[in-house]
Design a protein around this motif. Structure first.
Motif, PDB file in Angstrom:
ATOM      1  N   PHE A   7      44.963  51.059  42.658  1.00 37.48           N
ATOM      2  CA  PHE A   7      45.671  50.221  41.699  1.00 37.48           C
ATOM      3  C   PHE A   7      45.760  48.770  42.155  1.00 37.48           C
ATOM      4  O   PHE A   7      45.440  47.847  41.406  1.00 37.48           O
ATOM      5  CB  PHE A   7      47.074  50.800  41.479  1.00 37.48           C
ATOM      6  CG  PHE A   7      47.900  50.033  40.479  1.00 37.48           C
ATOM      7  CD1 PHE A   7      47.764  50.277  39.119  1.00 37.48           C
ATOM      8  CD2 PHE A   7      48.824  49.090  40.894  1.00 37.48           C
ATOM      9  CE1 PHE A   7      48.519  49.577  38.187  1.00 37.48           C
ATOM     10  CE2 PHE A   7      49.589  48.389  39.973  1.00 37.48           C
ATOM     11  CZ  PHE A   7      49.438  48.635  38.617  1.00 37.48           C
ATOM     12  N   THR A   8      46.188  48.550  43.392  1.00 37.81           N
ATOM     13  CA  THR A   8      46.367  47.181  43.879  1.00 37.81           C
ATOM     14  C   THR A   8      45.039  46.476  44.131  1.00 37.81           C
ATOM     15  O   THR A   8      44.946  45.262  43.965  1.00 37.81           O
ATOM     16  CB  THR A   8      47.220  47.171  45.161  1.00 37.81           C
ATOM     17  OG1 THR A   8      46.664  48.086  46.127  1.00 37.81           O
ATOM     18  CG2 THR A   8      48.650  47.595  44.874  1.00 37.81           C
ATOM     19  N   LEU A   9      44.014  47.228  44.521  1.00 38.59           N
ATOM     20  CA  LEU A   9      42.695  46.620  44.680  1.00 38.59           C
ATOM     21  C   LEU A   9      42.152  46.179  43.325  1.00 38.59           C
ATOM     22  O   LEU A   9      41.544  45.103  43.200  1.00 38.59           O
ATOM     23  CB  LEU A   9      41.721  47.603  45.343  1.00 38.59           C
ATOM     24  CG  LEU A   9      40.330  47.059  45.664  1.00 38.59           C
ATOM     25  CD1 LEU A   9      40.423  45.847  46.588  1.00 38.59           C
ATOM     26  CD2 LEU A   9      39.471  48.141  46.310  1.00 38.59           C
ATOM     27  N   LEU A  10      42.380  46.994  42.294  1.00 42.49           N
ATOM     28  CA  LEU A  10      41.962  46.647  40.935  1.00 42.49           C
ATOM     29  C   LEU A  10      42.647  45.358  40.477  1.00 42.49           C
ATOM     30  O   LEU A  10      41.991  44.433  39.970  1.00 42.49           O
ATOM     31  CB  LEU A  10      42.307  47.795  39.979  1.00 42.49           C
ATOM     32  CG  LEU A  10      42.101  47.528  38.479  1.00 42.49           C
ATOM     33  CD1 LEU A  10      40.625  47.394  38.156  1.00 42.49           C
ATOM     34  CD2 LEU A  10      42.740  48.646  37.645  1.00 42.49           C
ATOM     35  N   VAL A  11      43.960  45.287  40.663  1.00 38.68           N
ATOM     36  CA  VAL A  11      44.727  44.107  40.249  1.00 38.68           C
ATOM     37  C   VAL A  11      44.252  42.870  41.014  1.00 38.68           C
ATOM     38  O   VAL A  11      44.055  41.798  40.432  1.00 38.68           O
ATOM     39  CB  VAL A  11      46.236  44.327  40.475  1.00 38.68           C
ATOM     40  CG1 VAL A  11      47.009  43.024  40.258  1.00 38.68           C
ATOM     41  CG2 VAL A  11      46.751  45.414  39.542  1.00 38.68           C
ATOM     42  N   ALA A  12      44.073  43.017  42.324  1.00 38.50           N
ATOM     43  CA  ALA A  12      43.656  41.880  43.152  1.00 38.50           C
ATOM     44  C   ALA A  12      42.297  41.356  42.714  1.00 38.50           C
ATOM     45  O   ALA A  12      42.094  40.137  42.594  1.00 38.50           O
ATOM     46  CB  ALA A  12      43.613  42.296  44.619  1.00 38.50           C
ATOM     47  N   PHE A  13      41.352  42.251  42.470  1.00 40.00           N
ATOM     48  CA  PHE A  13      40.009  41.821  42.058  1.00 40.00           C
ATOM     49  C   PHE A  13      40.044  41.112  40.712  1.00 40.00           C
ATOM     50  O   PHE A  13      39.476  40.019  40.548  1.00 40.00           O
ATOM     51  CB  PHE A  13      39.065  43.020  41.991  1.00 40.00           C
ATOM     52  CG  PHE A  13      37.727  42.698  41.372  1.00 40.00           C
ATOM     53  CD1 PHE A  13      36.768  42.001  42.086  1.00 40.00           C
ATOM     54  CD2 PHE A  13      37.445  43.077  40.063  1.00 40.00           C
ATOM     55  CE1 PHE A  13      35.541  41.676  41.508  1.00 40.00           C
ATOM     56  CE2 PHE A  13      36.226  42.767  39.482  1.00 40.00           C
ATOM     57  CZ  PHE A  13      35.269  42.062  40.206  1.00 40.00           C
ATOM     58  N   VAL A  14      40.709  41.706  39.738  1.00 47.94           N
ATOM     59  CA  VAL A  14      40.718  41.140  38.384  1.00 47.94           C
ATOM     60  C   VAL A  14      41.451  39.794  38.359  1.00 47.94           C
ATOM     61  O   VAL A  14      40.922  38.798  37.841  1.00 47.94           O
ATOM     62  CB  VAL A  14      41.373  42.115  37.383  1.00 47.94           C
ATOM     63  CG1 VAL A  14      41.608  41.426  36.034  1.00 47.94           C
ATOM     64  CG2 VAL A  14      40.491  43.338  37.192  1.00 47.94           C
ATOM     65  N   GLU A  15      42.656  39.741  38.928  1.00 47.01           N
ATOM     66  CA  GLU A  15      43.449  38.512  38.841  1.00 47.01           C
ATOM     67  C   GLU A  15      42.832  37.377  39.648  1.00 47.01           C
ATOM     68  O   GLU A  15      42.818  36.228  39.200  1.00 47.01           O
ATOM     69  CB  GLU A  15      44.891  38.785  39.287  1.00 47.01           C
ATOM     70  CG  GLU A  15      45.634  39.684  38.305  1.00 47.01           C
ATOM     71  CD  GLU A  15      47.125  39.751  38.584  1.00 47.01           C
ATOM     72  OE1 GLU A  15      47.560  39.309  39.672  1.00 47.01           O
ATOM     73  OE2 GLU A  15      47.858  40.257  37.717  1.00 47.01           O
ATOM     74  N   GLU A  16      42.317  37.669  40.835  1.00 42.10           N
ATOM     75  CA  GLU A  16      41.693  36.603  41.623  1.00 42.10           C
ATOM     76  C   GLU A  16      40.404  36.114  40.975  1.00 42.10           C
ATOM     77  O   GLU A  16      40.129  34.917  40.952  1.00 42.10           O
ATOM     78  CB  GLU A  16      41.423  37.081  43.059  1.00 42.10           C
ATOM     79  CG  GLU A  16      42.663  37.299  43.889  1.00 42.10           C
ATOM     80  CD  GLU A  16      43.561  36.084  43.909  1.00 42.10           C
ATOM     81  OE1 GLU A  16      43.056  34.948  44.089  1.00 42.10           O
ATOM     82  OE2 GLU A  16      44.779  36.247  43.711  1.00 42.10           O
ATOM     83  N   GLY A  24      38.692  32.377  40.330  1.00 42.49           N
ATOM     84  CA  GLY A  24      37.257  32.338  40.109  1.00 42.49           C
ATOM     85  C   GLY A  24      36.922  31.613  38.818  1.00 42.49           C
ATOM     86  O   GLY A  24      36.577  30.435  38.817  1.00 42.49           O
ATOM     87  N   LEU A  25      37.074  32.301  37.687  1.00 39.50           N
ATOM     88  CA  LEU A  25      36.683  31.745  36.393  1.00 39.50           C
ATOM     89  C   LEU A  25      37.455  30.486  36.015  1.00 39.50           C
ATOM     90  O   LEU A  25      36.870  29.407  35.839  1.00 39.50           O
ATOM     91  CB  LEU A  25      36.887  32.809  35.308  1.00 39.50           C
ATOM     92  CG  LEU A  25      35.879  33.959  35.245  1.00 39.50           C
ATOM     93  CD1 LEU A  25      36.395  35.037  34.305  1.00 39.50           C
ATOM     94  CD2 LEU A  25      34.530  33.464  34.784  1.00 39.50           C
ATOM     95  N   ARG A  79      36.145  27.553  49.015  1.00 40.06           N
ATOM     96  CA  ARG A  79      35.249  28.192  48.043  1.00 40.06           C
ATOM     97  C   ARG A  79      34.932  29.634  48.424  1.00 40.06           C
ATOM     98  O   ARG A  79      33.812  30.114  48.223  1.00 40.06           O
ATOM     99  CB  ARG A  79      33.954  27.380  47.875  1.00 40.06           C
ATOM    100  CG  ARG A  79      34.166  25.945  47.464  1.00 40.06           C
ATOM    101  CD  ARG A  79      34.839  25.805  46.117  1.00 40.06           C
ATOM    102  NE  ARG A  79      34.004  26.328  45.043  1.00 40.06           N
ATOM    103  CZ  ARG A  79      34.472  26.686  43.846  1.00 40.06           C
ATOM    104  NH1 ARG A  79      35.767  26.623  43.603  1.00 40.06           N
ATOM    105  NH2 ARG A  79      33.660  27.130  42.921  1.00 40.06           N
ATOM    106  N   LEU A  80      35.926  30.339  48.978  1.00 37.41           N
ATOM    107  CA  LEU A  80      35.784  31.743  49.363  1.00 37.41           C
ATOM    108  C   LEU A  80      36.888  32.557  48.696  1.00 37.41           C
ATOM    109  O   LEU A  80      38.073  32.250  48.865  1.00 37.41           O
ATOM    110  CB  LEU A  80      35.875  31.919  50.881  1.00 37.41           C
ATOM    111  CG  LEU A  80      34.672  31.466  51.704  1.00 37.41           C
ATOM    112  CD1 LEU A  80      35.010  31.515  53.187  1.00 37.41           C
ATOM    113  CD2 LEU A  80      33.466  32.349  51.416  1.00 37.41           C
ATOM    114  N   ILE A  81      36.502  33.596  47.966  1.00 35.46           N
ATOM    115  CA  ILE A  81      37.499  34.384  47.254  1.00 35.46           C
ATOM    116  C   ILE A  81      37.862  35.684  47.978  1.00 35.46           C
ATOM    117  O   ILE A  81      38.921  36.266  47.727  1.00 35.46           O
ATOM    118  CB  ILE A  81      37.009  34.692  45.821  1.00 35.46           C
ATOM    119  CG1 ILE A  81      38.210  34.989  44.896  1.00 35.46           C
ATOM    120  CG2 ILE A  81      35.999  35.838  45.813  1.00 35.46           C
ATOM    121  CD1 ILE A  81      37.844  35.039  43.428  1.00 35.46           C
TER     122      ILE A  81
END
Length: 256
Positions: free
Chosen positions: A118-127, A132-133, A193-195
């Motif tokens: 759950f938290t990995l999903l949230v971290a990837f999407v929100e960051e 990013g975008l 420039r590193l996410i």
């Protein structure tokens, strides 16, 4: 005499503000719809995020893969980090350490496994969306504009937690908290420039929060806010020093 056709610019390049508004609105609509569905079906409080973020994550992966945008949005080798650059990430580790002092609820393998995903999903999407975008789209408007706007939008999005029953006071505190987190992470993104380190922090931070004990921890929360505020000031001072060093080097080279 023939004229060369001009390359068609993408919407994000020609209309960056409109592009950011569209991205934010789509995210808010997805989260609101998922929250409404979860409420009607009486699902768990994590359901709205799962319902909305799983398809968003898949869409982001497909988009960045097809358009070869991974590097543009910060998914680059950590070897690109300047010597000594890791010290600017130390306060993020300190924040996670402070949060651990709240203690943890009774843990089971199933609970830990679920919140790891759950938290990995949230971290990837929100960051990916905010650092990013959105940040990348707004950079032509100026680094500080991109940092502030992306951070404010990141903070405002957390108002949706009220849909899951969170009180107004808790929501206001989270808005301030997420704004400082957003500022610190956006500044680091502009700087390096590193996410990857940002996703890692977001993941560990949320994991500690979800597995931690519930309750009021005024002293610890205040300490975390202070750390984040000092962190933002430190990053900005370091970036300003770097710009002055580059300017001085360019002036010296010009004189010689």
């Amino acid at each position: 005499m023939t004229t060369q056709p001009t390359a068609k610019r993408s919407l994000s390049a020609s209309r960056p503000v409109l592009s950011v508004i569209i991205i934010e609105l789509l995210l808010l609509i997805a989260m609101t719809a998922a929250g409404a569905y979860a409420t009607i079906k009486e699902l768990s409080y994590t359901s709205p995020v799962l319902i909305a973020f799983i398809p968003i994550a898949l869409a982001l992966i497909i988009y960045m893969s097809l358009r070869r945008k991974w590097g543009q949005y910060g998914f680059r080798s950590l070897r690109g980090l300047a010597s000594g650059g890791w010290r600017y990430y130390a306060p993020l580790a300190l924040v996670c350490a402070v949060l651990c002092f709240k203690g943890f609820e009774a843990l089971t393998v199933t609970k830990v496994a679920f919140f790891l995903f759950f938290t990995l999903l949230v971290a990837f999407v929100e960051e990916t969306i905010y650092r990013g975008l959105i940040l990348n789209i707004l950079l032509p408007k100026g680094a500080m504009t991109a940092v502030v706007v992306s951070s404010v939008l990141f903070s405002v999005t957390h108002m949706l937690n009220m849909l899951s029953g969170q009180s107004l006071g808790q929501t206001i505190l989270q808005l301030a908290y997420s704004l400082l987190v957003g500022l610190a992470l956006a500044l680091l993104m502009v700087k390096d420039r590193l996410i990857w380190p940002l996703i890692l922090f977001h993941f560990v931070h949320n994991l500690v929060q979800f597995l931690g004990k519930e309750g009021e921890f005024v002293v610890l929360d205040s300490l975390v806010l202070a750390i984040l505020a000092v962190h933002c000031a430190w990053i900005m001072a370091g970036m300003a020093k770097g710009r002055r060093r580059i300017a001085a080097g360019a002036k010296s080279a010009h004189l010689t």
